[in-house]
Design a protein around this motif. Structure first.
Motif, PDB file in Angstrom:
ATOM      1  N   GLU A  65      40.608  52.224  69.411  1.00 37.54           N
ATOM      2  CA  GLU A  65      39.834  53.462  69.306  1.00 37.54           C
ATOM      3  C   GLU A  65      40.665  54.609  69.851  1.00 37.54           C
ATOM      4  N   GLY A  66      40.239  55.809  69.542  1.00 32.82           N
ATOM      5  CA  GLY A  66      40.929  56.987  70.044  1.00 32.82           C
ATOM      6  C   GLY A  66      41.466  57.828  68.906  1.00 32.82           C
ATOM      7  N   SER A  67      42.542  58.547  69.191  1.00 35.50           N
ATOM      8  CA  SER A  67      43.124  59.456  68.208  1.00 35.50           C
ATOM      9  C   SER A  67      44.639  59.385  68.246  1.00 35.50           C
ATOM     10  N   VAL A  68      45.226  59.499  67.059  1.00 38.06           N
ATOM     11  CA  VAL A  68      46.663  59.671  66.923  1.00 38.06           C
ATOM     12  C   VAL A  68      46.860  61.089  66.409  1.00 38.06           C
ATOM     13  N   VAL A  69      47.646  61.870  67.155  1.00 37.62           N
ATOM     14  CA  VAL A  69      47.865  63.274  66.822  1.00 37.62           C
ATOM     15  C   VAL A  69      49.329  63.481  66.472  1.00 37.62           C
ATOM     16  N   VAL A  70      49.565  63.978  65.268  1.00 36.43           N
ATOM     17  CA  VAL A  70      50.918  64.338  64.850  1.00 36.43           C
ATOM     18  C   VAL A  70      51.068  65.839  65.047  1.00 36.43           C
ATOM     19  N   PHE A  71      52.065  66.226  65.826  1.00 42.08           N
ATOM     20  CA  PHE A  71      52.375  67.632  66.106  1.00 42.08           C
ATOM     21  C   PHE A  71      53.462  68.041  65.121  1.00 42.08           C
ATOM     22  N   ALA A  72      53.198  69.052  64.298  1.00 43.82           N
ATOM     23  CA  ALA A  72      54.139  69.374  63.232  1.00 43.82           C
ATOM     24  C   ALA A  72      54.317  70.865  63.009  1.00 43.82           C
ATOM     25  N   LYS A  73      55.533  71.205  62.707  1.00 44.16           N
ATOM     26  CA  LYS A  73      55.865  72.546  62.245  1.00 44.16           C
ATOM     27  C   LYS A  73      55.930  72.467  60.728  1.00 44.16           C
ATOM     28  N   CYS A  74      55.239  73.367  60.047  1.00 42.74           N
ATOM     29  CA  CYS A  74      55.190  73.324  58.592  1.00 42.74           C
ATOM     30  C   CYS A  74      56.582  73.435  57.984  1.00 42.74           C
ATOM     31  N   PRO A  75      56.889  72.584  57.017  1.00 40.19           N
ATOM     32  CA  PRO A  75      58.161  72.698  56.315  1.00 40.19           C
ATOM     33  C   PRO A  75      58.160  73.939  55.419  1.00 40.19           C
ATOM     34  N   ILE A  76      58.678  75.033  55.940  1.00 39.65           N
ATOM     35  CA  ILE A  76      58.721  76.320  55.233  1.00 39.65           C
ATOM     36  C   ILE A  76      60.175  76.785  55.220  1.00 39.65           C
ATOM     37  N   PRO A  77      60.685  77.189  54.040  1.00 35.25           N
ATOM     38  CA  PRO A  77      62.086  77.636  53.967  1.00 35.25           C
ATOM     39  C   PRO A  77      62.415  78.708  55.004  1.00 35.25           C
ATOM     40  N   GLY A  78      63.528  78.500  55.681  1.00 33.47           N
ATOM     41  CA  GLY A  78      63.995  79.440  56.693  1.00 33.47           C
ATOM     42  C   GLY A  78      63.346  79.268  58.048  1.00 33.47           C
ATOM     43  N   LYS A  79      62.342  78.366  58.134  1.00 35.83           N
ATOM     44  CA  LYS A  79      61.627  78.181  59.393  1.00 35.83           C
ATOM     45  C   LYS A  79      61.586  76.720  59.830  1.00 35.83           C
ATOM     46  N   SER A  80      62.180  75.839  59.040  1.00 36.77           N
ATOM     47  CA  SER A  80      62.152  74.406  59.335  1.00 36.77           C
ATOM     48  C   SER A  80      63.560  73.887  59.558  1.00 36.77           C
ATOM     49  N   LYS A  81      63.718  73.117  60.616  1.00 32.29           N
ATOM     50  CA  LYS A  81      65.020  72.513  60.912  1.00 32.29           C
ATOM     51  C   LYS A  81      66.136  73.559  60.770  1.00 32.29           C
ATOM     52  N   THR A  82      65.908  74.695  61.406  1.00 36.36           N
ATOM     53  CA  THR A  82      66.807  75.839  61.225  1.00 36.36           C
ATOM     54  C   THR A  82      68.231  75.578  61.688  1.00 36.36           C
ATOM     55  N   ARG A  83      68.403  74.709  62.676  1.00 35.41           N
ATOM     56  CA  ARG A  83      69.762  74.407  63.121  1.00 35.41           C
ATOM     57  C   ARG A  83      70.557  73.639  62.071  1.00 35.41           C
ATOM     58  N   LEU A  84      69.851  73.052  61.093  1.00 35.70           N
ATOM     59  CA  LEU A  84      70.533  72.303  60.034  1.00 35.70           C
ATOM     60  C   LEU A  84      70.794  73.146  58.783  1.00 35.70           C
ATOM     61  N   ILE A  85      70.307  74.375  58.758  1.00 35.08           N
ATOM     62  CA  ILE A  85      70.504  75.228  57.581  1.00 35.08           C
ATOM     63  C   ILE A  85      71.983  75.418  57.241  1.00 35.08           C
ATOM     64  N   PRO A  86      72.890  75.627  58.228  1.00 35.56           N
ATOM     65  CA  PRO A  86      74.305  75.772  57.855  1.00 35.56           C
ATOM     66  C   PRO A  86      74.853  74.539  57.130  1.00 35.56           C
ATOM     67  N   LEU A  87      74.336  73.372  57.436  1.00 32.65           N
ATOM     68  CA  LEU A  87      74.811  72.136  56.822  1.00 32.65           C
ATOM     69  C   LEU A  87      74.065  71.812  55.524  1.00 32.65           C
ATOM     70  N   LEU A  88      72.739  71.970  55.538  1.00 35.55           N
ATOM     71  CA  LEU A  88      71.905  71.542  54.417  1.00 35.55           C
ATOM     72  C   LEU A  88      71.382  72.662  53.543  1.00 35.55           C
ATOM     73  N   GLY A  89      71.465  73.899  54.015  1.00 34.62           N
ATOM     74  CA  GLY A  89      70.827  75.014  53.319  1.00 34.62           C
ATOM     75  C   GLY A  89      69.340  75.037  53.626  1.00 34.62           C
ATOM     76  N   GLU A  90      68.672  76.137  53.258  1.00 38.32           N
ATOM     77  CA  GLU A  90      67.238  76.252  53.556  1.00 38.32           C
ATOM     78  C   GLU A  90      66.426  75.179  52.853  1.00 38.32           C
ATOM     79  N   GLU A  91      66.689  74.970  51.566  1.00 39.56           N
ATOM     80  CA  GLU A  91      65.902  73.978  50.822  1.00 39.56           C
ATOM     81  C   GLU A  91      66.175  72.559  51.321  1.00 39.56           C
ATOM     82  N   GLY A  92      67.414  72.264  51.667  1.00 33.79           N
ATOM     83  CA  GLY A  92      67.740  70.945  52.209  1.00 33.79           C
ATOM     84  C   GLY A  92      67.051  70.702  53.538  1.00 33.79           C
ATOM     85  N   SER A  93      67.007  71.733  54.369  1.00 34.49           N
ATOM     86  CA  SER A  93      66.336  71.616  55.666  1.00 34.49           C
ATOM     87  C   SER A  93      64.843  71.402  55.485  1.00 34.49           C
ATOM     88  N   VAL A  94      64.254  72.130  54.537  1.00 29.91           N
ATOM     89  CA  VAL A  94      62.830  71.966  54.259  1.00 29.91           C
ATOM     90  C   VAL A  94      62.569  70.566  53.718  1.00 29.91           C
TER      91      VAL A  94
END
Length: 149
Positions: free
Chosen positions: A6-35
């Protein structure tokens, strides 16, 4: 014999939005790759939790940021693409078969801010208010847990 959980499982998430997700990986993957990476990691976590037989009696909650129309629509789309149901408009009829979406509440929607503890505390209070018993367990997971089976 499976012991009921019993209880709850909570997933804490930042929305995958171009330019705002995994921003440190943008130089390697690009915005779309990071998203794509962020969306893939989040999708893996959601499907793993949703498909876990041992968690059928556990409330599943997705706490997301930013608390905007774009954020909500992004998360609704991801859950829909994965074939996962959501609890709509306070309908708790299948509350253990569906995902609850809660916007991350804080003074800012900036996930880079140093108030993660306050955000977790706020989410804990709100999640416990959903539960009939305020004493049930709550487990928090990040959206990028690649070793989650």
């Amino acid at each position: 014999m499976m012991v009921p959980v019993e209880g709850s499982v909570v997933v804490f998430a930042k929305c995958p939005i171009p330019g705002k997700s995994k921003t440190r990986l943008i130089p390697l993957l690009g915005e779309e790759g990071s998203v794509g990476l962020a969306k893939g990691m989040l999708s893996d976590v959601l499907k793993s939790i949703d498909g876990c037989v041992e968690l059928k009696g556990v409330r599943k909650i997705l706490v997301y940021a930013p608390d905007t129309t774009e954020g909500r629509e992004t998360m609704d789309t991801i859950l829909d693409e994965l074939g996962l149901d959501t609890v709509q408009n306070g309908n708790n009829n299948n509350c253990f078969d569906s995902w609850h979406l809660l916007p991350m509440m804080s003074k800012t929607n900036d996930l880079r801010s140093n108030d993660l503890g306050a955000k977790l505390e706020d989410a804990l209070i709100r999640v416990r208010n959903l539960n009939e018993s305020k004493r049930q367990s709550v487990v928090f997971l990040g959206m990028d847990a690649p070793i989650l089976p």
